[in-house]
Design an enzyme around this catalytic site. Structure first.
Site, short mmCIF file in Angstrom:
data_model
loop_
_atom_site.label_atom_id
_atom_site.label_comp_id
_atom_site.label_asym_id
_atom_site.label_seq_id
_atom_site.Cartn_x
_atom_site.Cartn_y
_atom_site.Cartn_z
N HIS A 125 0.91 -1.30 -0.02
CA HIS A 125 0.06 0.20 -0.55
C HIS A 125 0.99 1.40 0.10
CE1 HIS A 125 0.74 -0.51 4.07
NE2 HIS A 125 0.77 1.33 4.17
N ASP B 79 -0.11 -7.66 0.98
CA ASP B 79 0.97 -6.25 1.15
C ASP B 79 1.85 -6.34 1.26
OD1 ASP B 79 -0.19 -3.61 1.83
OD2 ASP B 79 -0.15 -3.58 3.35
N GLY C 203 3.61 6.29 8.22
CA GLY C 203 5.10 6.30 7.91
C GLY C 203 5.45 5.69 7.96
N ASN C 204 5.10 4.58 9.03
CA ASN C 204 6.17 3.25 9.39
C ASN C 204 6.03 2.07 8.43
OD1 ASN C 204 5.92 4.17 12.95
ND2 ASN C 204 7.80 3.43 11.65
N SER C 205 4.85 2.12 7.94
CA SER C 205 4.91 1.16 7.07
C SER C 205 5.92 0.30 6.30
CB SER C 205 3.46 1.75 6.39
OG SER C 205 2.19 1.43 6.53
N GLY D 161 -13.36 -23.78 -1.45
CA GLY D 161 -14.66 -23.24 -1.89
C GLY D 161 -15.74 -23.88 -1.30
#
Length: 501
Positions: A137, A167, A238-240, A296
């Site tokens: 992200h 991610d 901002g740490n991501s 499924g």
């Protein structure tokens, strides 16, 4: 006079008298005291050296000194179309150009104005030849990506690939001989271990925060394929993408998200385990598609009331609400109403654990599926499939044929009618009745609403309104009864308690 003056202070005349008395007594005392005693009373002990800590705390400076340079700051730039007011006039109207001239929409002709959006994140150097790992992200949809090292050297970065579900993103910069940090084994993490995060919260580069592991293998509602590391390490926007270190200086995760009501840190931080990250990175580097295991099925939690209705000893496992036709679970013999309690030998205590186990399984592999059917244990062998891409469905299709009249079932408190062929084909189901009206009673209390499709009651399939009426007539009163209902593409079990006849 000060509002915080001492309360026991003497008036001035009394204070002077007391001072004279003290002086007289002091002089008298000095006549009797020895010089040695007076000197000892005034001596101050010298500092022998730095005070030693009474409690040993972790010292993180060696980790930062050695591996701090492996952390990078990532800035990305993307464009977003500005929201515009819809032009209510047709293009051939004389008012169309008037509206457009005063800031109206482009009416679908030409591109609208774009707003540049700059975002900041973090990452770490995976290899000395310039591969960088970060959160997806941070760079998703970015037109320009810049990676800045701790020595302030900035490099344009190329996006090698990313996985939205995991991610995780892999970048490449044109650089050599870069410092790297060793990778740890996130499966070895234990609750209570110290952790260290490095990143750029709110744009403050090279910020270090610390905490402990709060939980492992933590599923989150919107990221069901990631077994998150939960910690109390302060992580903020901002740490991501930045690294999460253990005390050996090994990267054991990348920081991903927080739970907050204010947008700031509240003690609930979540990081993607490095084992999961590297599983994705290897595929991205080799340009392989990211595949997820697939059964499924639709599953839901087993509540205490549902456990009682299904004759279970305790509310554990994942309750199967529906089974996709021709899917891996259907071929294995799984049925709605079964409760999955193990997958590939690993326990399934709650519904959130199953997607993690299945999603990380290799498509084509065979796994043992432990279930409870009618309260009795069974084992099925299932061949794990590959998660299909989402299909677009047209929910506006409707049948123009005359709809049959609804049948009232007073004991349940509903009116139902038969399913038509078009609805069964659209929803890919083969049985059930449509609930057309819900009054006061058992169904309303269970949360059943008009428009839902009732497919099963008391673990018996329902195909016609008359069949439902006959089953309801025979069911006992004041007893939890499982009911399978469907709304759109999703199915769920609810519990009803019927009144006496």
């Amino acid at each position: 006079m000060s509002r915080h003056a001492p309360q026991n202070r003497l008036p001035l005349p009394q204070a002077m008298g007391a001072a004279l008395l003290a002086l007289t007594l002091g002089l008298s005392g000095c006549a009797q005291a020895t010089p040695t005693a007076n000197t000892a009373a005034l001596s101050v002990p010298a500092q022998a050296g730095p005070a030693q800590p009474l409690v040993n705390l972790p010292d993180f400076t060696p980790i930062i000194d050695r591996y701090g340079p492996t952390v990078v700051n990532i800035s990305s730039t993307s464009s977003k179309a500005l929201a515009q007011e819809h032009n209510p006039f047709p293009p051939d109207s004389p008012f169309y150009r008037f509206f457009k001239h005063f800031g109206g929409s482009q009416g679908g002709h030409g591109a609208g104005p774009q707003e540049k959006i700059q975002s900041l994140g973090s990452g770490f150097i995976l290899s000395s030849d310039g591969y960088i790992v970060t959160a997806a992200h941070v760079v998703r949809g970015a037109q320009h990506i810049v990676v800045t090292l701790t020595n302030h050297h900035a490099y344009p970065a190329k996006l090698v690939g990313l996985s939205v579900r995991y991610d995780t993103a892999l970048l490449k910069i044109d650089a050599q001989d870069l410092p790297t940090a060793p990778l740890g084994n996130s499966d070895d993490l234990r609750v209570g271990q110290w952790l260290l995060a490095v990143g750029a919260p709110f744009g403050f580069f090279n910020t270090v925060t610390q905490g402990v592991v709060s939980a492992t293998n933590r599923p989150l509602p919107d990221d069901e394929y990631i077994p998150f590391i939960q910690s109390d390490v302060p992580i903020n926007p901002g740490n991501s993408g930045g690294p999460l270190f253990n005390m050996a200086g090994q990267v054991i995760g990348i920081n991903d998200q927080i739970y907050t009501n204010s947008g700031g840190y509240m003690g609930l931080s979540f990081s993607i385990p490095i084992n999961t990250v590297m599983q994705v990175v290897r595929d991205l580097k080799e340009h392989k598609p990211i595949e997820f295991g697939y059964l499924g099925v639709e599953v839901q939690s087993v509540t205490p009331q549902m456990a009682q209705a299904l004759h279970l000893k305790e509310p554990v496992g994942a309750l199967v609400a529906s089974v996709m036709s021709n899917g891996p679970a259907a071929h294995a013999g799984l049925r709605p109403g079964d409760v999955i309690v193990t997958f590939a030998g690993k326990p399934v205590y709650n519904v959130g654990q199953l997607p993690l186990l299945v999603g990380s399984s290799k498509p084509g592999s065979t796994a043992a599926l432990g279930i409870l059917r009618d309260g009795k244990p069974e084992t099925l062998q299932v061949t794990v499939g590959a998660l299909p891409k989402p299909e677009k469905t047209d929910e506006t299709v409707s049948s123009k044929a005359a709809k049959p009249s609804a049948l009232e079932i007073p004991r349940l408190g509903v009116h139902v009618r038969a399913l038509d062929a078009a609805m069964m084909d659209r929803l890919k189901i083969h049985h059930g009745v449509v609930i057309t009206d819900v009054g006061e009673g058992a169904a309303a209390e269970a949360g059943i609403r008009p428009g839902m499709i009732l497919q099963q009651i008391a673990q018996q399939d329902v195909s016609t309104p008359q069949q439902l009426e006959a089953i309801v007539r025979r069911l006992p009163a004041d007893t939890p009864i499982p009911v399978l209902v469907r709304q759109g593409p999703s199915s769920i079990y609810v519990v009803v308690t019927l009144p006496k006849h």
